[in-house]
Design an enzyme around this catalytic site. Structure first.
Site, short mmCIF file in Angstrom:
data_model
loop_
_atom_site.label_atom_id
_atom_site.label_comp_id
_atom_site.label_asym_id
_atom_site.label_seq_id
_atom_site.Cartn_x
_atom_site.Cartn_y
_atom_site.Cartn_z
N SER A 1 0.84 -1.19 0.00
CA SER A 1 0.00 0.00 0.00
C SER A 1 0.88 1.24 0.00
O SER A 1 1.96 1.25 0.57
CB SER A 1 -0.97 -0.01 1.16
N HIS B 1 -2.98 7.58 -3.53
CA HIS B 1 -3.13 6.34 -2.77
C HIS B 1 -3.27 5.15 -3.72
O HIS B 1 -3.97 5.24 -4.72
CB HIS B 1 -4.38 6.41 -1.89
N ARG C 1 -3.40 -6.20 -3.34
CA ARG C 1 -3.40 -7.21 -2.26
C ARG C 1 -3.89 -8.58 -2.74
O ARG C 1 -4.60 -8.68 -3.74
CB ARG C 1 -4.24 -6.72 -1.09
N GLY D 1 -2.67 -5.61 13.41
CA GLY D 1 -1.60 -5.15 12.53
C GLY D 1 -0.71 -4.16 13.27
O GLY D 1 -1.06 -3.69 14.35
N ILE E 1 0.38 -0.86 14.25
CA ILE E 1 -0.40 0.38 14.21
C ILE E 1 0.30 1.51 13.46
O ILE E 1 -0.32 2.24 12.68
CB ILE E 1 -0.81 0.79 15.65
N GLU E 2 1.61 1.67 13.65
CA GLU E 2 2.31 2.76 12.98
C GLU E 2 2.35 2.55 11.46
O GLU E 2 2.40 3.51 10.70
CB GLU E 2 3.73 2.92 13.54
N SER E 3 2.33 1.27 11.03
CA SER E 3 2.32 0.99 9.59
C SER E 3 0.94 1.26 9.00
O SER E 3 0.82 1.79 7.90
CB SER E 3 2.72 -0.46 9.32
#
Lengths: 299, 299
Positions: free
Chosen positions: A88, A102, A106, A258, A260-262
């Protein structure tokens, strides 16, 4: 297709990182390899304080394990275990004349007793402008239409419609941006083998950045005012609202623990909320709002 | 209790507006009376660009009509129609040494064939600091404990625990702030008549601002740096995340077609997202994070 796609997104991540570096020599990358406790991990490339890109991310994640019930419902499919991998991309430019970009590609697999029960591709690409340059939007839509046309003649129309439907900020009654492509649950079918979908993914992935970088190069020297930046920051607030309230990718990430920062590397850098802000009648800002209220065909 | 509470929140809105005006003479108010298409409406007082308060809102809403299925599930009660009224308050101070303040008092009625089937009060008050001044937090908790103690001896403990549980930013594994009170579904019971709850609401409402304004006055002249403001803006991002991902009040508003600008008047004015920001070891910023990881008893 798991191995092939998994290798492709690694290749693509490196390629796009290098393209960004070439375009925005001042941009700094923070590169974090991470593991997911219950299976898998990923590589996050965060972009910060570039000359062109104020913030962004190129993420690859490959996660697997038990499928949470809440997720199986939301996938319209079932299985006891899952594998999901994807790339992404998000780019928040500094210059408000350049749209936010964006994209996402996937692949999913669902298993029951170790046997693959279901598998599909999904993804998309879309633009979120702050100021409308119709030429740029048409150029972008033509480029992505060409990629779709190379695959199947009616797919641009189909995926463009899905994109308008998906990136709809319901609570604001307006689109997040000016659309692009969105597709999901692209399975083996009489019309398309799974390997046909894979070829489409590769073609889209390899040609994804070209129209956007064209726009970046065309607009990067344009001057802008403090007022333009304020408008950009207010509109970025709508981006935050979409991602935190409506975006299924964000919800999936949060529900599957997942990193969180990613997941939230997609958040814009500087954001403003102003109560009941209404742009002046006849202004460029109002022009954007009008376009977001009724998604149009750009070709 | 409908009429009495409805009148009380109107009175309280005006009272608090005047108190804010007296404290922050430079603050500008935008006052909007609004109607809800499917029943009811409200009065929103938005605060902007004050010397003390950068943004805020004092909202009263009184809405009624058909109860959406999605909401009935979420209320743990049933009925074909509802009436809901409440006052909600949010103050985002300019000075990062002053915490953000939030409070809410609300009343619900559910009907079947025009007959009241269920009714209850709910509400709470809590602080979200950017820097920790333990004295201030203890002062605030003591003041709200006193209001609870005047009603029932064990309620502070009960409502303080509920507040810690509710304002939990699950995806960050940290509290939104340093807590306060939270209560919901406060119904007629052998222990409390509905009018007892109403008296508690009135007492809490009338004494809500005193401890917060005390802190504001104590901290308003403190100097702060650019770095302090950046930290405040990053932490405001967590506030946005809580409100858009987890807050039931926001979800209720969005699902019942509430007035979007009134619901989101709670959004902070200027917000920053920085990828993987970690404060320095031993810093004041890290001290805040440690406290938010494990809610403590302040008294």
């Amino acid at each position: 297709m798991k191995k092939e796609f998994s290798e492709f997104i690694d290749f693509l991540q490196e390629k796009i990182k290098n393209e960004i570096k070439a375009l925005d020599t001042n941009s700094k990358f923070k590169i974090d390899k991470w593991d997911r406790e219950s299976g898998g991990g990923g590589l996050t490339i965060a972009i910060e304080n570039g000359n062109l890109f104020e913030k962004g991310g190129v993420n690859v994640s490959k996660v697997f394990g038990d499928l949470p019930k809440s997720i199986s419902k939301f996938l319209n499919s079932s299985g006891s275990d899952f594998y999901a991998c994807g790339i992404s991309l998000i780019l928040h430019p500094k210059n408000p004349m350049i749209p936010t970009f964006h994209a996402n590609l996937r692949y999913f697999e669902l298993y029951e007793n170790g046997i693959v029960k279901d598998s599909w591709f999904g993804g998309g690409v879309d633009l979120t402008p702050y100021y409308i340059f119709e030429d740029d939007i048409i150029f972008f839509h033509k480029a992505i239409k060409k990629i779709c046309d190379n695959f199947r003649p009616n797919y641009y129309e189909k995926f463009k419609k899905k994109c308008d439907d998906y990136f709809w900020n319901e609570h604001r009654n307006e689109a997040r941006g000016v659309g692009g492509l969105f597709f999901d649950h692209c399975r083996e079918s009489p019309e398309n083998k799974l390997k046909d979908w894979f070829s489409f993914m590769v073609d889209l992935g390899n040609n994804l950045m070209t129209p956007y970088f064209h726009i970046v190069n065309k607009r990067k020297e344009m001057s802008f005012t403090k007022k333009n930046v304020e408008w950009q920051q207010i509109r970025r607030g709508r981006y935050v609202e979409f991602n935190l309230i409506h975006d299924k990718g964000t919800v999936f990430g949060l529900k599957t623990n997942g990193r969180i920062e990613s997941i939230l590397v997609s958040m814009p850098p500087k954001v403003k909320w102003v109560y009941s802000f209404n742009p002046e009648k006849g202004s460029e800002e109002e022009k954007l709002l009008k376009i977001l209220k009724t998604p149009r065909n750009w070709i």
